[in-house]
Design an enzyme around this catalytic site. Structure first.
Site, PDB file in Angstrom:
ATOM      1  N   ASP A 172       0.840  -1.197   0.000  1.00  0.00           N
ATOM      2  CA  ASP A 172       0.000   0.000   0.000  1.00  0.00           C
ATOM      3  C   ASP A 172       0.880   1.253   0.000  1.00  0.00           C
ATOM      4  OD1 ASP A 172      -2.338   1.432   0.022  1.00  0.00           O
ATOM      5  OD2 ASP A 172      -2.683   1.243   2.165  1.00  0.00           O
TER       6      ASP A 172
ATOM      7  N   ASN B 284       1.485   3.359  -2.958  1.00  0.00           N
ATOM      8  CA  ASN B 284       2.077   3.799  -4.229  1.00  0.00           C
ATOM      9  C   ASN B 284       1.558   5.168  -4.660  1.00  0.00           C
ATOM     10  OD1 ASN B 284       3.517   1.393  -4.497  1.00  0.00           O
ATOM     11  ND2 ASN B 284       1.960   0.421  -5.776  1.00  0.00           N
ATOM     12  N   GLY B 285       0.243   5.340  -4.579  1.00  0.00           N
ATOM     13  CA  GLY B 285      -0.350   6.596  -5.026  1.00  0.00           C
ATOM     14  C   GLY B 285       0.097   7.769  -4.178  1.00  0.00           C
TER      15      GLY B 285
ATOM     16  N   TRP C 194       2.834   7.964  -2.420  1.00  0.00           N
ATOM     17  CA  TRP C 194       4.263   8.158  -2.682  1.00  0.00           C
ATOM     18  C   TRP C 194       4.449   9.062  -3.907  1.00  0.00           C
ATOM     19  CZ3 TRP C 194       7.643   7.017  -6.699  1.00  0.00           C
ATOM     20  CH2 TRP C 194       9.014   6.987  -6.378  1.00  0.00           C
TER      21      TRP C 194
ATOM     22  N   SER D 281      -7.131  -5.686  -5.746  1.00  0.00           N
ATOM     23  CA  SER D 281      -8.230  -6.320  -5.023  1.00  0.00           C
ATOM     24  C   SER D 281      -9.529  -6.241  -5.822  1.00  0.00           C
ATOM     25  CB  SER D 281      -8.427  -5.639  -3.665  1.00  0.00           C
ATOM     26  OG  SER D 281      -9.081  -4.399  -3.817  1.00  0.00           O
TER      27      SER D 281
ATOM     28  N   ASN E 107     -10.698  -2.769  -5.918  1.00  0.00           N
ATOM     29  CA  ASN E 107      -9.927  -1.748  -6.639  1.00  0.00           C
ATOM     30  C   ASN E 107     -10.564  -1.327  -7.961  1.00  0.00           C
ATOM     31  OD1 ASN E 107      -6.627  -2.915  -5.571  1.00  0.00           O
ATOM     32  ND2 ASN E 107      -7.979  -1.385  -4.682  1.00  0.00           N
TER      33      ASN E 107
ATOM     34  N   ARG F  88       1.662  -4.961   6.230  1.00  0.00           N
ATOM     35  CA  ARG F  88       0.978  -3.915   5.469  1.00  0.00           C
ATOM     36  C   ARG F  88       1.772  -2.633   5.579  1.00  0.00           C
ATOM     37  NH1 ARG F  88      -5.168  -2.443   4.247  1.00  0.00           N
ATOM     38  NH2 ARG F  88      -4.719  -0.609   2.972  1.00  0.00           N
TER      39      ARG F  88
ATOM     40  N   ARG G  35      -5.346  -2.152   8.747  1.00  0.00           N
ATOM     41  CA  ARG G  35      -6.467  -3.041   8.441  1.00  0.00           C
ATOM     42  C   ARG G  35      -5.982  -4.080   7.429  1.00  0.00           C
ATOM     43  NH1 ARG G  35      -7.750   1.986   6.284  1.00  0.00           N
ATOM     44  NH2 ARG G  35      -7.640   2.094   3.998  1.00  0.00           N
TER      45      ARG G  35
ATOM     46  N   GLU H   3       1.105 -13.649  12.186  1.00  0.00           N
ATOM     47  CA  GLU H   3       1.534 -12.439  12.886  1.00  0.00           C
ATOM     48  C   GLU H   3       1.364 -11.266  11.910  1.00  0.00           C
ATOM     49  OE1 GLU H   3       2.712 -12.306  16.102  1.00  0.00           O
ATOM     50  OE2 GLU H   3       2.199 -14.433  16.242  1.00  0.00           O
TER      51      GLU H   3
END
Length: 247
Positions: A25, A27-28, A30, A70, A73, A193, A199, A212
């Site tokens: 998660d 990329n946008g 960044w 996903s 998406n 994540r 989440r 974990e």
């Protein structure tokens, strides 16, 4: 994936995870921080995948599963979705031979029919070309959702019951995993994540029951092998009891 030299300071933790799953998660965000369009960040994220896959053998990670796109998406703008689909096609075409040279076995999970025919063909080709590889197992979740996967698996299970191949009384928690997209994979030991979100976003819901978790602020294009190694070392320090009480 061009071969890279071993990276200084990176080594496998003594008790590291065998299977790591990553929700890539950020990329946008960044790209936007740099005044660039979101797709610029997605291209940077694809390059980062290459480095992380290459680092897996030295870190003792046999299975790597990445969340690329996903089922939710599709709600993004048409421009971004089209750009992502084009990126996936180019990524597979560009990396296919390198996967073979790097001994990386590639597979895809998710609901394929909604994807375009050219992309599905490339996915099939990549899986066939790397089926003999015995190194890192790279699983790419594409048009994937955990609830969708369980729903599709349940339908297949129900058909087998209806047609007499499976007795209802034989269905237990060991049965359903045989119908999941991940039926040939071990469950993930560690789920990471990036980007600061805490989440799981419908990712590997069944498989991650005892995984974990690490939620980190690093945006995916900044997720280096050094960061990866640090998280693996932290995993090795955890006490995993799976519901039991230590003796």
């Amino acid at each position: 994936m061009a071969k890279s030299a071993p990276m200084a300071g990176i080594s496998a933790p003594a008790e590291g995870p065998r299977h790591v799953a990553i929700i890539m998660d950020g990329n946008g965000r960044w790209a936007q921080k740099r005044g660039r369009p979101r797709l610029f960040g997605h291209h940077a994220g694809a390059r980062r995948v290459r480095e992380i896959v290459q680092s897996c053998p030295g870190l003792g990670v046999k299975y790597l599963t990445i969340f690329a796109f996903s089922t939710e998406n599709w709600k993004r703008t048409q421009t971004e979705v089209a750009g992502l689909m084009s990126l996936f096609r180019r990524y597979i075409m560009k990396e296919m031979q390198e996967f073979v040279r790097e001994n990386v076995q590639v597979r895809f999970i998710g609901d394929r029919p909604r994807l375009d025919a050219k992309l599905r063909g490339l996915m099939d080709e990549a899986e066939a070309m790397t089926a003999h590889c015995t190194g890192t197992n790279l699983t790419i979740a594409l048009n994937y959702g955990g609830r969708d996967e369980v729903s599709r698996a349940t339908k297949r299970l129900a058909i087998d019951v209806a047609e007499g191949r499976l007795r209802p009384e034989d269905v237990d928690e060991e049965t359903l995993p045989r119908y999941l997209d991940t039926c040939v994979l071990p469950d993930p030991d560690l789920v990471i994540r990036t980007s600061g979100e805490a989440r799981i976003s419908n990712f590997l819901l069944w498989q991650s029951a005892y995984a974990e978790y690490e939620f980190i602020d690093t945006l995916w294009p900044d997720f280096t092998p050094d960061v990866f190694a640090r998280l693996l070392a932290q995993y090795g320090a955890r006490d995993r009891r799976f519901g039991a009480v230590p003796a």
